[in-house]
Design an enzyme around this catalytic site. Structure first.
Site, short mmCIF file in Angstrom:
data_model
loop_
_atom_site.label_atom_id
_atom_site.label_comp_id
_atom_site.label_asym_id
_atom_site.label_seq_id
_atom_site.Cartn_x
_atom_site.Cartn_y
_atom_site.Cartn_z
N GLU A 22 9.16 -7.83 -4.09
CA GLU A 22 8.92 -9.02 -3.25
C GLU A 22 9.88 -9.09 -2.06
O GLU A 22 10.43 -10.14 -1.75
CB GLU A 22 8.94 -10.30 -4.11
CG GLU A 22 7.79 -10.27 -5.10
CD GLU A 22 7.44 -11.59 -5.74
OE1 GLU A 22 7.77 -12.64 -5.17
OE2 GLU A 22 6.82 -11.55 -6.80
N THR A 26 12.61 -6.07 -0.36
CA THR A 26 13.89 -5.51 -0.80
C THR A 26 15.04 -6.41 -0.32
O THR A 26 14.84 -7.27 0.55
CB THR A 26 14.12 -4.10 -0.21
OG1 THR A 26 14.25 -4.24 1.21
CG2 THR A 26 12.97 -3.15 -0.54
N GLU A 57 0.87 -1.19 0.00
CA GLU A 57 0.00 0.00 0.00
C GLU A 57 0.90 1.23 0.00
O GLU A 57 2.10 1.14 0.27
CB GLU A 57 -0.91 -0.02 1.24
CG GLU A 57 -1.84 -1.22 1.22
CD GLU A 57 -2.87 -1.20 2.33
OE1 GLU A 57 -2.85 -0.27 3.19
OE2 GLU A 57 -3.71 -2.12 2.35
N GLN A 66 29.49 -1.83 -19.46
CA GLN A 66 30.89 -1.41 -19.50
C GLN A 66 31.64 -2.09 -20.66
O GLN A 66 32.41 -1.45 -21.38
CB GLN A 66 31.57 -1.77 -18.16
CG GLN A 66 32.96 -1.22 -18.00
CD GLN A 66 32.97 0.29 -17.83
OE1 GLN A 66 31.95 0.89 -17.49
NE2 GLN A 66 34.10 0.92 -18.08
C1 LIG Z 1 7.90 -2.53 -10.40
C2 LIG Z 1 7.33 -2.93 -9.08
C3 LIG Z 1 6.36 -3.94 -9.04
C4 LIG Z 1 5.77 -4.30 -7.82
N1 LIG Z 1 4.77 -5.24 -7.81
C5 LIG Z 1 4.09 -5.48 -6.66
C6 LIG Z 1 2.93 -6.32 -6.66
O1 LIG Z 1 2.55 -6.90 -7.69
N2 LIG Z 1 2.26 -6.49 -5.50
C7 LIG Z 1 2.64 -5.89 -4.34
O2 LIG Z 1 1.97 -6.10 -3.32
N3 LIG Z 1 3.74 -5.08 -4.30
C8 LIG Z 1 4.45 -4.86 -5.43
N4 LIG Z 1 5.57 -4.03 -5.43
C9 LIG Z 1 5.94 -3.37 -4.18
C10 LIG Z 1 7.26 -3.87 -3.61
O3 LIG Z 1 7.10 -5.13 -3.08
C11 LIG Z 1 7.71 -2.81 -2.59
O4 LIG Z 1 8.15 -1.68 -3.34
C12 LIG Z 1 8.79 -3.31 -1.68
O5 LIG Z 1 8.30 -4.29 -0.82
C13 LIG Z 1 9.39 -2.16 -0.83
O6 LIG Z 1 8.41 -1.39 -0.25
P1 LIG Z 1 8.47 0.21 -0.39
O7 LIG Z 1 8.65 0.52 -1.82
O8 LIG Z 1 7.30 0.78 0.29
O9 LIG Z 1 9.80 0.64 0.36
P2 LIG Z 1 9.99 0.89 1.95
O10 LIG Z 1 9.46 -0.29 2.70
O11 LIG Z 1 9.47 2.22 2.30
O12 LIG Z 1 11.57 0.87 2.06
C14 LIG Z 1 12.39 2.01 1.78
C15 LIG Z 1 13.84 1.62 2.07
O13 LIG Z 1 13.97 1.28 3.46
C16 LIG Z 1 14.54 -0.02 3.57
N5 LIG Z 1 14.00 -0.67 4.77
C17 LIG Z 1 12.69 -0.76 5.14
N6 LIG Z 1 12.59 -1.41 6.30
C18 LIG Z 1 13.85 -1.77 6.67
C19 LIG Z 1 14.42 -2.46 7.80
N7 LIG Z 1 13.65 -2.96 8.77
N8 LIG Z 1 15.77 -2.62 7.83
C20 LIG Z 1 16.57 -2.11 6.85
N9 LIG Z 1 16.08 -1.44 5.78
C21 LIG Z 1 14.75 -1.28 5.68
C22 LIG Z 1 14.14 -0.75 2.29
O14 LIG Z 1 15.00 -1.85 2.01
C23 LIG Z 1 14.28 0.38 1.27
O15 LIG Z 1 15.62 0.51 0.90
C24 LIG Z 1 6.20 -3.66 -6.62
C25 LIG Z 1 7.19 -2.68 -6.67
C26 LIG Z 1 7.75 -2.31 -7.87
C27 LIG Z 1 8.79 -1.22 -7.89
#
Ligand SMILES: Cc1cc2nc3c(=O)[nH]c(=O)nc-3n(C[C@H](O)[C@H](O)[C@H](O)COP(=O)(O)OP(=O)(O)OC[C@H]3O[C@@H](n4cnc5c(N)ncnc54)[C@H](O)[C@@H]3O)c2cc1C
Length: 390
Positions: free
Chosen positions: A370, A372, A135, A343
């Protein structure tokens, strides 16, 4: 342009049937996917007709029961199919992986009646799925999701916004995790929502760095009404279902990453064979030969790691730690290998005339989706050292 055809990867496959399957996938990839890949990615066009063909060919339900139209294939075979598809075009490989992820909840947790009613169309009837966990305000901390489902008689009414949904706006069904109870992971339930449900709409797709042919969009659920017969699993079981789906889904991402990396290596090998500098093919320079050797070694290690996890899963053994390791290693490898491929192609690598720069842009997203790669490290560390803050 490259004058060296990619060498097919030597695969360890368990049966003749699996070998035939890989040949079929290579044929479909070369005939139906590769020729249009660069142009369609540029134009942001989703190849729906390719998914129809994959569905007809039995490639959208490979790991599920034949009883419901699936292919009854082990995970080690399915992942190698994904790798081949992703090497041809990531939008297709990742799309098949997401479809499989979206089908998982019903296939693993649905009642016999639900499976008989919905699975055949999902696995081989041309439908396309989406998986809705993230979300706008809950990504890595998915258990804090706020989309709500409220019981009204025999129905549930769902309100909220899902973010980053692959196939958002074009899917025929959405597996949606929504809050039906307390805060946190135990208050979440899974639902199967039809794509044409009243109140379901998608925003304009995100403008992404790569993977432009695969639509990623917010999905709004505004008073969407589904019957209780579309609840998957028990009330409160939705988060466990979502995580269980992701353990398998991560292996799909790992296989896709190896596919993209292999495609980049093949491209680099073609290029070094025909480009000449200092009166010799650049393939003669040890500086590049060592890079190619490292790229190939990392790819083989990634393939071996995802296959180890898959074989554990196929044997019914725990595989979540190895799945997280495979996702981490394979996607980091894809990032390194695709960067090195750019490269190796020099200035041409930085242009859209060659696919290396597209592979590099595509590899980046695999380190994010799925879970990070920071989250994968947390999962692995929990398996090694137990939960934090004990
Ligand atoms: C092209 C694309 C397709 C996608 N498809 C789907 C889909 O089909 N269904 C779905 O449900 N989601 C989907 N996603 C969402 C994806 O799973 C999320 O983007 C991902 O889980 C990260 O969530 P966020 O982007 O909110 O980042 P955030 O959770 O806000 O993270 C931001 C940064 O903080 C870091 N971070 C967060 N918590 C911690 C912690 N505890 N310790 C260390 N570092 C941390 C993260 O690694 C990241 O670097 C998709 C995303 C993209 C870009």
């Amino acid at each position: 342009m490259p004058d060296r055809a990619p060498q097919p990867v030597d695969r360890q496959l368990p049966t003749d049937e699996a070998r035939d399957l890989i040949s079929l996938v290579r044929e479909i990839a070369q005939r139906e996917i590769v020729p249009a890949a660069a142009e369609e990615e540029d134009a942001g066009r989703f190849p729906r007709e390719v998914f129809a063909l994959l569905s007809e060919s039995g490639l959208l339900g490979l790991v599920y029961d034949a009883e419901h139209g699936g292919g009854d294939q082990p995970y080690e075979v399915y992942l190698q199919v994904l790798e081949e598809l992703a090497a041809a075009r990531l939008t297709v490989g990742l799309g098949v992986s997401v479809h499989s992820l979206a089908s998982y909840a019903l296939a693993a947790y649905g009642t016999k009646e639900q499976q008989a009613e919905h699975l055949p169309a999902m696995l081989g009837g041309g439908l396309l799925g989406a998986y809705c966990l993230s979300e706008p305000a809950s990504g890595s901390d998915a258990a804090s999701l706020r989309t709500k489902a409220v019981r009204e008689g025999d129905d549930w009414v769902i309100d909220g916004t899902k973010a980053w949904i692959t196939h958002g706006g074009i899917a025929d069904f959405y597996t949606v995790m929504a809050r039906t109870g307390e805060d946190g992971p135990r208050g979440i339930t899974a639902f199967l929502v039809p794509g044409d449900a009243e109140g379901l709409s998608a925003a304009v797709p995100e403008r992404k760095m790569g993977l432009k042919g695969s639509p990623t969009a917010q999905v709004h659920l505004d008073g969407v009404r589904v019957s209780d017969a579309r609840r998957i699993g028990d009330e409160g079981q939705g988060f466990a279902i979502a995580l269980s789906a992701l353990d398998s889904g991560r292996l799909g991402i790992a296989a896709c990453a190896v596919g993209v990396a292999q495609a980049a290596l093949d491209e680099a090998l073609s290029y070094v064979a025909q480009r000449r500098q200092f009166g010799r093919p650049i393939a003669d320079f040890q500086g590049l030969r060592f890079m190619l050797a490292d790229m190939a070694t990392q790819i083989e290690a990634g393939r071996a790691l995802y296959l180890t996890a898959a074989r554990l899963r196929d044997a019914g053994l725990p595989f979540a730690k190895q799945a997280a390791m495979a996702k981490l290693h394979c996607t980091d490898t894809a990032m390194r290998v695709t960067t090195d491929a750019v490269q190796i192609l020099g200035g041409y690598g930085y242009t859209a005339d060659f696919p290396a720069e597209r592979y590099m842009r595509e590899a980046k997203v695999l380190q994010i989706v799925e879970g990070t790669n920071q989250i994968q490290r947390m999962v692995i560390a929990r398996h090694l050292a137990g939960p934090e803050g004990r």
